[in-house]
Enzyme design. Structure first.
Site, PDB file in Angstrom:
ATOM      1  N   ASP A  66      -9.488  -1.626  -3.753  1.00 39.75           N
ATOM      2  CA  ASP A  66      -8.092  -1.773  -3.370  1.00 39.75           C
ATOM      3  C   ASP A  66      -7.184  -2.028  -4.573  1.00 39.75           C
ATOM      4  O   ASP A  66      -6.047  -1.563  -4.616  1.00 39.75           O
ATOM      5  CB  ASP A  66      -7.941  -2.915  -2.364  1.00 39.75           C
ATOM      6  CG  ASP A  66      -8.449  -2.537  -0.979  1.00 39.75           C
ATOM      7  OD1 ASP A  66      -8.686  -1.336  -0.740  1.00 39.75           O
ATOM      8  OD2 ASP A  66      -8.615  -3.439  -0.140  1.00 39.75           O
ATOM      9  N   LEU A 115      -3.587 -12.164   5.565  1.00 47.37           N
ATOM     10  CA  LEU A 115      -4.633 -12.414   6.555  1.00 47.37           C
ATOM     11  C   LEU A 115      -5.345 -13.723   6.269  1.00 47.37           C
ATOM     12  O   LEU A 115      -5.618 -14.519   7.179  1.00 47.37           O
ATOM     13  CB  LEU A 115      -5.633 -11.252   6.565  1.00 47.37           C
ATOM     14  CG  LEU A 115      -6.745 -11.324   7.622  1.00 47.37           C
ATOM     15  CD1 LEU A 115      -6.174 -11.257   9.025  1.00 47.37           C
ATOM     16  CD2 LEU A 115      -7.750 -10.197   7.397  1.00 47.37           C
ATOM     17  N   SER A 116      -5.643 -13.980   4.993  1.00 48.69           N
ATOM     18  CA  SER A 116      -6.337 -15.217   4.636  1.00 48.69           C
ATOM     19  C   SER A 116      -5.446 -16.437   4.835  1.00 48.69           C
ATOM     20  O   SER A 116      -5.947 -17.561   4.945  1.00 48.69           O
ATOM     21  CB  SER A 116      -6.830 -15.153   3.184  1.00 48.69           C
ATOM     22  OG  SER A 116      -5.738 -15.101   2.278  1.00 48.69           O
ATOM     23  N   GLN A 140      -0.599  -8.111  -8.994  1.00 46.38           N
ATOM     24  CA  GLN A 140      -0.857  -7.444 -10.272  1.00 46.38           C
ATOM     25  C   GLN A 140       0.280  -7.575 -11.281  1.00 46.38           C
ATOM     26  O   GLN A 140       0.040  -7.596 -12.487  1.00 46.38           O
ATOM     27  CB  GLN A 140      -1.151  -5.957 -10.032  1.00 46.38           C
ATOM     28  CG  GLN A 140      -2.418  -5.721  -9.220  1.00 46.38           C
ATOM     29  CD  GLN A 140      -2.762  -4.252  -9.099  1.00 46.38           C
ATOM     30  OE1 GLN A 140      -1.926  -3.372  -9.270  1.00 46.38           O
ATOM     31  NE2 GLN A 140      -4.017  -3.956  -8.779  1.00 46.38           N
TER      32      GLN A 140
END
Length: 286
Positions: free
Chosen positions: A67, A186-187, A241
């Site tokens: 990803d 999500l986490s 990033q």
């Protein structure tokens, strides 16, 4: 698609071997490959071109990795009309659509035009300081305003469509696209959102209250996040990033980008099939 660009995560141990397989199969199919300089160093037989020149000369780009590689390629394409196909040699690979086992089939489908191209939304993010836009980013997954390396909570003033929401005391706020809903959000307890849903999700990182919950809003509504008070250690992170440090009073403005990211999917691709595999959904064991 006869002209294919290759961008690999060169840190992956199997990258060179997979590249060699791609080169052999593409030669059988009379396809032309062009790689970025770092990828070409793994296999001298590959022709190389600098980015962004590479993107101007190919029909599609194959991202070889996971990803993170997909996110990097989409960012470097920067809205150009070049679809991306991801080959997973990483771990999770929610964004990639081809496994190593499907590599030969994937190249055949590209050569024979047996594929579909879908467009996923991206978030356009601007940093405004003193009324002046000082930086602009595109996010496929998410925009995060967090406390960076600090252990201190920060205060974030949030407005949606100009309407004041609240001042969150937390470790950070995630604004995620549907594509990024299976990532950081999500986490943090956010929902899974199917790729074509026209929404953003606001998810908090360790909120200093039990009543804070994720918020889903239309992606046509602009979002503004302002570090408040003494939140001088706030940090902007885009897709995990790129980003920058923020000062109190800086405004992070987020809206849906006018141009999305285009992805190549092979016949039989299923988003829910990916979720079943990656999240190990197996149904009832009874």
């Amino acid at each position: 698609m006869r002209n294919l660009g290759i961008v690999a995560n060169c840190a992956k141990q199997r990258a060179a071997d997979v590249l060699a397989r791609i080169l052999r199969k593409s030669s059988e199919l009379n396809m032309t490959l062009l790689a970025d300089p770092a990828t070409a160093e793994l296999l001298p037989a590959l022709a190389a071109a600098d980015i962004p020149d590479l993107f101007e000369r190919v029909d599609a780009v194959m991202a070889l990795g996971g990803d993170g590689t997909m996110l990097r390629v989409v960012r470097e394409i920067n809205g150009r009309d070049r679809p991306v196909i991801g080959v997973n040699i990483g771990s999770l690979g929610f964004l990639t659509s081809v496994s190593e086992d499907e590599l030969g089939e994937g190249l055949e489908c590209l050569a024979l035009d047996r594929f579909v191209v879908s467009e996923w939304a991206v978030a356009q993010c601007e940093v405004v300081r003193g009324g002046v836009v000082t930086a602009t980013y595109r996010a496929l997954n998410d925009v995060v305003v967090g406390n960076g390396p600090s252990n201190r909570v920060i205060t974030l003033d949030v407005r949606v469509g100009g309407d004041y929401v609240t001042s969150y005391v937390c470790d950070g706020l995630i604004v995620t696209t549907p594509a990024g809903s299976t990532g950081h959000s999500l986490s943090a307890g956010g929902p899974i959102v199917t790729p074509r849903s026209p929404v953003f999700v606001l998810s908090l990182i360790c909120p200093h209250t039990l009543s804070s919950r994720p918020v889903v809003i239309p992606d046509t509504t602009p979002i503004e996040v302002v570090p408040a008070g003494d939140s001088v250690q706030a940090v902007l992170s885009v897709d995990g990033q790129v980003g920058q440090a923020l000062a109190a009073g800086d405004s992070v403005r987020i809206r849906r980008g006018e141009v999305g990211a285009r992805f190549v999917h092979l016949p039989g691709y299923s988003y829910f099939g990916v979720l079943r595999q990656k999240l190990r959904w197996s149904g009832s064991s009874v």
